[in-house]
Design an enzyme around this catalytic site. Structure first.
Site, PDB file in Angstrom:
ATOM      1  N   SER A 114       1.005  -1.642   0.161  1.00 47.03           N
ATOM      2  CA  SER A 114       0.442  -0.052  -0.143  1.00 47.03           C
ATOM      3  C   SER A 114       1.011   1.523  -0.082  1.00 47.03           C
ATOM      4  CB  SER A 114      -0.607  -0.094   1.271  1.00 47.03           C
ATOM      5  OG  SER A 114      -0.104   0.677   2.621  1.00 47.03           O
ATOM      6  N   LYS A 115       0.039   2.463  -0.103  1.00 43.28           N
ATOM      7  CA  LYS A 115       0.904   3.497  -0.140  1.00 43.28           C
ATOM      8  C   LYS A 115       1.921   3.701   0.895  1.00 43.28           C
ATOM      9  CE  LYS A 115       0.270   6.556  -2.545  1.00 43.28           C
ATOM     10  NZ  LYS A 115       0.942   6.608  -3.477  1.00 43.28           N
ATOM     11  N   ARG A 116       1.535   3.491   2.371  1.00 44.65           N
ATOM     12  CA  ARG A 116       2.194   3.024   3.193  1.00 44.65           C
ATOM     13  C   ARG A 116       3.927   3.088   2.933  1.00 44.65           C
ATOM     14  NH1 ARG A 116       1.976  -0.153   6.832  1.00 44.65           N
ATOM     15  NH2 ARG A 116       0.651  -1.322   5.823  1.00 44.65           N
ATOM     16  N   GLY A 148       5.582   2.773  -0.291  1.00 44.09           N
ATOM     17  CA  GLY A 148       6.284   4.132  -1.705  1.00 44.09           C
ATOM     18  C   GLY A 148       4.657   4.156  -2.173  1.00 44.09           C
TER      19      GLY A 148
END
Ligand code: GLU
Length: 507
Positions: free
Chosen positions: A267-269, A271
């Protein structure tokens, strides 16, 4: 309609037809791109047809802008499709919102055949039924089939009177467990008791995902459904729809999730997750596709460089792993470097260096004419930068010092460490003296290096100090590409002018 014979191979088996069917509710993400790559490669490896369908039936979350972003990403990835969005084909339209009438007709046919039925239960009634089933600790907590046996004539009258209704599938009570032979997961069995009469068409007339997907896959002749295993749990319901519609079920291949380095779903976490971000960060499409293809697939135990044409020949579902794949940015970078290193200097100039310099405003015009004006100069610069580049935009900062004339920006720390030092003036002055003896003709890296080479000994200083001073004088910093080539690239006039200017900065 294409003639049926076109879909049969010479050995009598149906020609492979696969689809990538993104919902335009966001950008194309790494996981979706990997699904697209597997479908594309599978079609290419089996001389099949790759279809791009836009699953845009969720009106609240689908946007035209996202559709365009996805199409751009597909083109950037080089995943050409044979049928579908933008190009049409014999089974169109290929956008689900343009197929609403098709779903409505399919649902009507199922109702007429007694394989589906209108349900008039309100949301409150359904909630109450569910709660009662929970209280009873009933092992079946799905829809209680309340409207399943309403007489068709009565149902018609209620519809005519304007009563809201959904259309539900009538799952045969004796259906038994649903077993699929997934090409990746093997045999997967789903308990028949969990199959309720789920909704095909909602009260507002919109079709559900499990219905549209099957109507489309069936009517488009899809032979293999290759998709993320988050859809595995939808599959038994979809099998029910195939059976109700009277179509054979395709082969399913559910591919594993992609995890971040911490073992959690990517996920976005972790990168960048969208294809766009990787493009903008300066990855080559070929390297990126190669890397994504290896997330859950491998040609053998060790090969990591699988160029697109090899992938398009060798991809097979039996080498797809059912274990989750871990996204490893370091491996992506490594593969990117392999692709960059494999380029000739001239390829690197034209595909990486010149376009990046133009984008940064250091060069103007188009790549072709800019390169054609000074191919040797760009190729020499490429030779220096290629081994030092991972993300394409990095070339810009590394080449900037070549574009600054005699008054190159001086990195303060580099000056303090190398030029503002006792003796530095004599090093720069000796370098000036030696290099000024070279004329334009002789202004080449080898001759420049040869002219500088004896100086440290003559001056009685250590090489590091000498070259540090000359490098900062010429390049403005201490991390530039190799010195001889850098000075050649600057040209005689600027090369000498910078030494001259540095004399004023040196002690
Ligand atoms: N539109 C669906 C998605 O993006 C497609 C799922 C499928 O391949 O069936 O998840």
């Amino acid at each position: 309609m294409a003639s049926h014979d076109n879909n049969i191979q010479t050995d009598g088996t149906p020609k492979i037809r696969v689809r990538f069917a993104p919902s335009p509710t966001g950008k194309l993400h790494v996981g979706g791109a990997r699904t697209a790559i597997f479908n594309w490669a599978f079609a290419r490896a089996h001389e099949g047809t790759f279809i791009l369908r836009i699953d845009d039936t969720d009106p609240t979350r689908s946007t035209e802008e996202n559709t365009q972003i996805i199409l751009r990403a597909m083109r950037w990835l080089g995943l050409d499709w044979d049928e579908g969005e933008g190009i049409g084909g014999p089974y169109g339209p290929y956008r689900q919102t343009d197929r609403i009438e098709i779903y409505r007709k399919a649902a009507e046919r199922l109702v007429a055949e007694g394989r589906a039925y209108p349900c008039f239960c309100t949301a409150e009634k359904l909630a109450a039924d569910r709660e009662a089933a929970q209280q009873r600790r009933d092992s079946f907590q799905g829809y209680q089939r309340t409207c399943r046996d309403i007489e068709p004539a009565e149902a018609k009258a209620r519809i005519a009177a304007g009563e809201p209704y959904t259309i539900r599938i009538k799952v045969p009570l004796d259906r038994g467990d649903v077993v699929i032979n997934d090409a990746v997961h093997g045999r997967v069995s789903f308990n028949a008791r969990e199959l309720d009469d789920f909704i095909l068409i909602r009260t507002d007339g919109t079709p559900t995902y499990n219905f549209t997907t099957v109507v489309d896959d069936a009517m488009m002749g899809i032979t293999h459904v290759i998709r993320g295993d988050d859809h595995l749990s939808n599959t038994p319901r979809q099998v029910m729809v195939y059976e109700a519609l009277g179509y054979p079920t395709p082969t399913f291949a559910h591919i594993s999730m992609i995890l971040g380095s911490d073992g959690k779903k990517l996920s976005k976490r972790h990168g960048a997750t969208s294809v766009e971000e990787y493009r903008d960060a300066g990855y080559l499409s070929d390297a990126f596709v190669n890397y994504l293809a290896l997330l859950g697939w491998a040609p053998d135990g060790e090969t990591t460089i699988v160029p697109r044409d090899v992938l398009a020949k060798s991809f097979s579902l039996d080498r797809v792993s059912k274990n989750p794949a871990t996204f490893d940015p370091k491996k992506l970078d490594w593969i990117q470097q392999q692709y960059l290193q494999a380029m000739s200097n001239s390829e690197f100039s034209q595909q990486v260096l010149v376009p990046q310099l133009i984008a940064a405003g250091l060069e103007s015009g188009d790549t072709e004419s800019t390169y054609a004006a000074r191919p040797a100069w760009f190729d020499l610069l490429s030779e220096q930068l290629k081994p030092r580049t991972t993300h394409m935009p990095e070339v810009v900062d590394k080449a900037r010092f070549l574009y600054e004339g005699a008054d190159v920006t001086m990195d303060e720390k580099s000056v303090a460490k190398n030029l503002a030092k006792e003796g530095a003036r004599s090093f720069v002055s000796a370098a000036y003296e030696a290099l000024s003896k070279l004329d334009e003709e002789a202004w080449h890296a080898e001759q420049i290096d040869a002219a500088l080479e004896p100086l440290p000994e003559t001056l009685g200083v250590n090489k590091r100090k000498f070259y540090g001073a000359v490098r900062v004088a010429e390049c403005g910093n201490q991390v530039s590409p190799p010195l001889g080539a850098s000075i050649e690239l600057l040209g005689r006039e600027i090369g000498l002018a910078r030494l001259n200017r540095a004399l004023s900065l040196a002690l």
